[in-house]
Design an enzyme around this catalytic site. Structure first.
Site, mmCIF file in Angstrom:
data_model
loop_
_atom_site.group_PDB
_atom_site.id
_atom_site.type_symbol
_atom_site.label_atom_id
_atom_site.label_comp_id
_atom_site.label_asym_id
_atom_site.label_seq_id
_atom_site.Cartn_x
_atom_site.Cartn_y
_atom_site.Cartn_z
ATOM 1 N N ARG A 51 34.048 61.595 70.179
ATOM 2 C CA ARG A 51 34.600 62.085 71.445
ATOM 3 C C ARG A 51 35.891 62.823 71.114
ATOM 4 N NH1 ARG A 51 38.801 60.108 70.417
ATOM 5 N NH2 ARG A 51 39.486 60.615 72.501
ATOM 6 N N GLY A 52 36.514 63.395 72.161
ATOM 7 C CA GLY A 52 37.663 64.261 71.915
ATOM 8 C C GLY A 52 37.132 65.681 71.771
ATOM 9 N N ARG A 88 28.145 66.973 77.160
ATOM 10 C CA ARG A 88 29.294 66.556 77.976
ATOM 11 C C ARG A 88 29.828 67.833 78.623
ATOM 12 N NH1 ARG A 88 33.728 62.653 75.656
ATOM 13 N NH2 ARG A 88 34.085 62.298 77.887
ATOM 14 N N GLN A 199 40.828 54.550 75.459
ATOM 15 C CA GLN A 199 40.953 55.310 74.203
ATOM 16 C C GLN A 199 42.370 55.217 73.625
ATOM 17 O OE1 GLN A 199 39.546 56.470 76.990
ATOM 18 N NE2 GLN A 199 38.030 58.075 76.614
ATOM 19 N N ASP A 240 41.006 69.075 77.238
ATOM 20 C CA ASP A 240 39.583 69.384 77.045
ATOM 21 C C ASP A 240 39.260 70.819 77.420
ATOM 22 O OD1 ASP A 240 39.611 66.342 77.244
ATOM 23 O OD2 ASP A 240 37.600 66.845 76.507
ATOM 24 N N ASN A 250 42.556 67.490 81.381
ATOM 25 C CA ASN A 250 42.567 66.445 80.337
ATOM 26 C C ASN A 250 42.173 65.117 80.958
ATOM 27 O OD1 ASN A 250 43.088 65.578 77.610
ATOM 28 N ND2 ASN A 250 44.962 64.599 78.329
ATOM 29 N N LYS A 251 42.156 64.079 80.159
ATOM 30 C CA LYS A 251 41.737 62.738 80.570
ATOM 31 C C LYS A 251 42.365 62.314 81.896
ATOM 32 C CE LYS A 251 39.346 60.676 78.988
ATOM 33 N NZ LYS A 251 37.922 60.734 79.443
HETATM 34 O O1 MRU Z 1 36.626 61.281 77.097
HETATM 35 P P1 MRU Z 1 37.278 61.601 75.787
HETATM 36 O O2 MRU Z 1 37.695 60.399 75.021
HETATM 37 O O3 MRU Z 1 36.444 62.555 74.968
HETATM 38 O O4 MRU Z 1 38.592 62.373 76.206
HETATM 39 C C1 MRU Z 1 39.452 62.870 75.234
HETATM 40 C C2 MRU Z 1 40.663 63.511 75.805
HETATM 41 O O5 MRU Z 1 40.878 63.523 76.988
HETATM 42 C C3 MRU Z 1 41.572 64.214 74.836
HETATM 43 O O6 MRU Z 1 42.871 64.228 75.321
HETATM 44 C C4 MRU Z 1 41.102 65.666 74.666
HETATM 45 O O7 MRU Z 1 39.744 65.726 74.369
HETATM 46 C C5 MRU Z 1 41.859 66.356 73.614
HETATM 47 S S1 MRU Z 1 41.459 65.751 72.014
HETATM 48 C C6 MRU Z 1 42.432 66.523 70.877
#
Ligand code: MRU
Length: 357
Positions: A51-52, A88, A199, A240, A250-251
């Site tokens: 993920r990320g 995703r 996370q 993202d 972002n998250k």
């Molecule tokens: O749902 P995830 O764990 O994939 O979300 C990740 C994030 O929100 C990160 O901040 C983003 O992907 C940047 S990673 C360098």
């Protein structure tokens, strides 16, 4: 970066398979998984073994290389590309990586296509590593400036995991932190737990521990009071998908941190490689926001007294829950964007200036 003193990247090709670290098992178990087919890659992205944004881009690139190895029929490759992009919806890096692979493979037939696909996937990952390293070199200047004024530990708040586990190496938000630490600047990181999947607690704190960087996990709602008390010098988060106008997706929960930072005059930076910029979508409302299974909210996983992984229900059985995975922070709350090319204002002009060529 290091796990138990040994250097790893998050994805690599070895012995004719793609290898990943299964992030659904961290921090309790360190398990390396093999991806042998494009289906394996799609599933790893969907269930978040990887993920990320940058890492799912890299995995999609390798996923397409696996598809080509399986069957180099153009229809199969096209279908695989589509499924990878849809695995995703929010991180633009997926589409960016798949489009780059497709462009590279256009017009290539025969046996050589498989090795060209593999090389390109590796190049995408190598480039991400280099970009993240440069983000660190650029972001280091901001931390250094704060340290030179404060002459004391720089307290940095981060949300989710935008660390090396979310990229190929270095991370985005964590790269300036790792660079500062290597330079001897004292840093301490406030790690947002990041419900529902944690996370921050499970991955960011884990990777900072492994690199011996002081950090403290906080509940997601704690950042505000820490900022009011002057205990946060800056925030750095990942993204993202960042629009060309500087709006940052972002998250979930990032937006609330940015509001609190704005109210308390705490600089709020977003670190990103250019592969995370969406030059097409013009308005935040058009960004596809992933909605995940509400079981991620109603259940938590951890280890019991016998070190066995266990998942337990924490909500009333009849309650409903909604699990939106991302939100958008308007550009006006973002102090700056730390990229591989330098730091820009979160605005069309800022990004255009940095990426005009
Ligand atoms: O749902 P995830 O764990 O994939 O979300 C990740 C994030 O929100 C990160 O901040 C983003 O992907 C940047 S990673 C360098």
């Amino acid at each position: 970066m290091k796990i138990e003193g040994k250097d790893y990247r998050t994805i690599w090709y070895e012995e004719n398979v793609v290898k990943i670290i299964d992030q659904t098992k961290l921090p309790h178990q360190f398990i390396i998984k093999e991806l042998k087919t494009v289906k394996d890659a799609i599933s790893a992205i969907k269930i978040m073994k990887v993920r990320g944004a940058p890492l799912i881009g890299g995995t999609a690139a390798y996923g397409l290389a696996l598809a080509v190895q399986e069957n180099n029929d153009p229809e199969f490759i096209k279908k695989s590309a589509k499924e990878l992009i849809q695995s995703r919806p929010t991180a633009i890096n997926l589409k960016w990586a798949v489009d780059r692979m497709i462009k590279k493979l256009a017009g290539i037939n025969g046996e050589q296509i498989a090795s060209i696909a593999l090389n390109e996937a590796k190049e995408i990952c190598d480039q991400d590593e280099k970009f993240c390293e440069n983000i660190g070199i650029n972001g280091l200047k901001i931390i250094e400036e704060i340290y030179n004024k404060k002459k004391d530990t720089v307290n940095i708040l981060t949300h989710c995991n935008a660390g090396w586990l979310a990229t190929i190496n270095w991370g985005t938000a964590t790269s300036p932190i790792y660079h500062a630490h290597k330079k001897g600047i004292p840093v301490h990181v406030w790690v947002d737990e990041t419900r529902p999947r944690n996370q921050g607690a499970n991955l960011t704190s884990y990777e900072l521990n492994e690199e011996k960087i002081p950090n403290t996990i906080i509940a997601d709602n704690t950042g505000g009071i820490l900022m009011q008390r002057g205990q946060v010098d800056m925030c750095i988060v990942g993204t993202d998908r960042t629009l060309s106008n500087g709006d940052v997706c972002n998250k979930i929960g990032t937006y609330l941190k940015a509001l609190a930072a704005h109210d308390n005059d705490v600089p709020f930076y977003v670190a990103l490689p250019s592969s995370t910029i969406d030059w097409d979508i013009k308005e935040a409302k058009d960004i596809p926001i992933e909605e995940r299974n509400s079981e991620e909210l109603s259940h938590v996983e951890g280890v019991d007294e016998n070190n066995q992984l266990k998942k337990v229900l924490i909500y009333p059985k009849k309650s409903k829950a909604i699990n939106l995975a991302f939100d958008v922070t308007p550009a006006k709350y973002v102090t700056g964007l730390i990229t591989e090319r330098g730091i820009s204002k979160a605005s069309s002009d800022g990004l255009k200036e940095l990426f005009k060529k």
